[in-house]
Design an enzyme around this catalytic site. Structure first.
Site, PDB file in Angstrom:
ATOM      1  CG  ASP A 117      -1.405  -0.367   8.113  1.00  0.00           C
ATOM      2  OD1 ASP A 117      -2.046   0.629   8.446  1.00  0.00           O
ATOM      3  OD2 ASP A 117      -0.201  -0.360   7.795  1.00  0.00           O
TER       4      ASP A 117
ATOM      5  CE  LYS B  99       0.701   1.174   4.597  1.00  0.00           C
ATOM      6  NZ  LYS B  99       1.340   2.348   5.133  1.00  0.00           N
TER       7      LYS B  99
HETATM    8  O1  C5P Z   1      -1.236  -1.480  14.889  1.00  0.00           O
HETATM    9  P1  C5P Z   1       0.194  -1.730  14.582  1.00  0.00           P
HETATM   10  O2  C5P Z   1       0.740  -2.917  15.326  1.00  0.00           O
HETATM   11  O3  C5P Z   1       0.511  -1.772  13.138  1.00  0.00           O
HETATM   12  O4  C5P Z   1       0.953  -0.476  15.150  1.00  0.00           O
HETATM   13  C1  C5P Z   1       2.332  -0.481  15.435  1.00  0.00           C
HETATM   14  C2  C5P Z   1       2.663   0.675  16.351  1.00  0.00           C
HETATM   15  O5  C5P Z   1       2.530   1.909  15.657  1.00  0.00           O
HETATM   16  C3  C5P Z   1       1.756   0.814  17.551  1.00  0.00           C
HETATM   17  O6  C5P Z   1       2.205   0.028  18.616  1.00  0.00           O
HETATM   18  C4  C5P Z   1       1.864   2.288  17.845  1.00  0.00           C
HETATM   19  O7  C5P Z   1       3.055   2.553  18.540  1.00  0.00           O
HETATM   20  C5  C5P Z   1       1.999   2.916  16.479  1.00  0.00           C
HETATM   21  N1  C5P Z   1       0.700   3.363  15.930  1.00  0.00           N
HETATM   22  C6  C5P Z   1       0.092   4.465  16.479  1.00  0.00           C
HETATM   23  N2  C5P Z   1      -1.104   4.893  15.973  1.00  0.00           N
HETATM   24  C7  C5P Z   1      -1.687   4.255  14.939  1.00  0.00           C
HETATM   25  C8  C5P Z   1      -1.068   3.129  14.356  1.00  0.00           C
HETATM   26  C9  C5P Z   1       0.131   2.707  14.886  1.00  0.00           C
HETATM   27  O8  C5P Z   1       0.608   5.075  17.425  1.00  0.00           O
HETATM   28  N3  C5P Z   1      -2.833   4.701  14.457  1.00  0.00           N
END
Ligand code: C5P
Length: 349
Positions: A159, A24
């Site tokens: 995502d 993406k």
């Molecule tokens: O959800 P995911 O595991 O992909 O997110 C990885 C990290 O990115 C989270 O632990 C957080 O620190 C940060 N993040 C965030 N806000 C979001 C998406 C991700 O702070 N909307």
């Protein structure tokens, strides 16, 4: 998500289920604020690319799930989101189907830790494929299955719901609220991707934005305005050439760019080198470190990729990281239009 070699329920267990999890690109990424759960509220226009991994899933011969990975280094197997997706799906099903152990093969074409969503896309594809192999739809029915998919997806990463939905979308909330966009009108825009040979930790980029005043966007609010504006135009029926005209605005519409420059020293120099070489706006995807440039077609992006390869070769473009950057020409596609990577085609399973 593109389904290749769809099989009837009767022969499903005999042939592997194959998925092409796409990369993406964030055309905009506005960070609206920090949430009480530690995440950040976002507004982002995101599109799938033709560049894709290839995942094949079949019942395992052994007693547990297994995964073999080829292509780009996918990190430790234990942490691989494909295996986590299988486990999470099995837990959520709570014995409603015979969730036999699965054997997965993943050909990684999407650079890892790059801001291109490769791991999340693999996870969405793994969830989808596992439920297919196990015949979950027949056991649960369409509505219950959709609820289960959504619940498992968000548990795997912010995502993942986007990839499960497929197609261009406006993401809000922590990225998990997916508002689908229609297909672009006109040709498919080409995209040049330049990914330095090092990962950018997403949590570190977000925490740098929170804690380092020098990471703050210079014009607070402008990214949100640009993102809202693009979403509105897209919903009204955006033409490819109109998207290209907006490249300059979009290339500066990522609130994580300042933080990524701090986390990845040398990224700013690479960006300047690309602007000098190509004479076009250069944007950052997600939390980076992938930089993107939009073109009218994939062949124009391919010509630009050649120019960048030459620039890296003669030292006029300098990229951070241990090795040479990954330089890929691809295209923005609609749902289900990701392409079988040539190396995986040769494999022919
Ligand atoms: O959800 P995911 O595991 O992909 O997110 C990885 C990290 O990115 C989270 O632990 C957080 O620190 C940060 N993040 C965030 N806000 C979001 C998406 C991700 O702070 N909307």
């Amino acid at each position: 998500m593109l389904r290749v070699a769809d099989s009837s329920p009767a022969d499903r267990r005999l042939s592997p289920v194959i998925r092409l999890p796409p990369a993406k690109l964030n055309l905009t990424l506005a960070v609206l604020g920090r949430r009480s759960d530690g995440y950040h509220d976002l507004h982002s226009v995101v599109v799938p690319l033709a560049l894709a991994d290839r995942l094949s899933v079949a019942p395992a011969h052994g007693p547990q799930d297994s995964l073999s990975v080829s292509g780009h280094d996918a990190g430790s197997l234990a942490s691989n989101l494909v295996l986590r997706a299988f486990a999470a799906a099995r837990t959520a099903l709570r014995g409603a189907v015979n969730s036999v152990p699965l054997a997965a093969r993943l050909d990684k074409q999407i650079p890892v830790g790059a801001g291109l969503g490769g791991g999340s896309s693999d996870a969405a594809a793994a969830l989808d494929a596992a439920l297919d192999v196990w015949g979950a739809e027949a056991a649960l029915g369409t509505d219950e299955l959709a609820t289960l998919r959504g619940r498992v997806a968000i548990g795997l990463g912010s995502d993942v719901p986007f990839f499960l939905a497929g197609g261009a979308a406006v993401l809000s909330g922590r990225g998990d609220i997916v508002d689908p966009l229609p297909a672009l009108r006109g040709g498919r825009p080409g995209v040049l991707l330049v990914t330095p040979d090092l990962g950018a930790s997403t949590p570190l980029v977000f925490s740098t934005l929170d804690e380092d005043p020098s990471a703050a966007p210079s014009d607070p609010g402008s990214t949100r305005a640009a993102s809202n504006h693009l979403a509105g135009e897209w919903r009204a029926g955006l033409q490819t050439h109109a998207l290209l005209v907006r490249s300059g605005v979009l290339a500066s519409a990522n609130d994580l760019a300042g933080a990524a420059d701090i986390v990845v020293p040398g990224l700013r120099t690479l960006r300047r080198g690309l602007v000098r070489c190509l004479g076009r706006p250069v944007g950052l995807s997600g939390s980076g470190p992938t930089l993107w440039v939009l073109y009218a077609s994939e062949s124009e992006a391919a010509a630009a990729a050649e120019a960048v390869r030459n620039g890296v070769g003669d030292g006029t473009i300098v990229a951070p990281g241990a090795g040479r950057p990954s330089i890929v020409a691809t295209a923005i596609v609609a749902a289900g239009e990701a392409r079988v990577p040539p190396s995986a085609e040769e494999e022919g399973s």
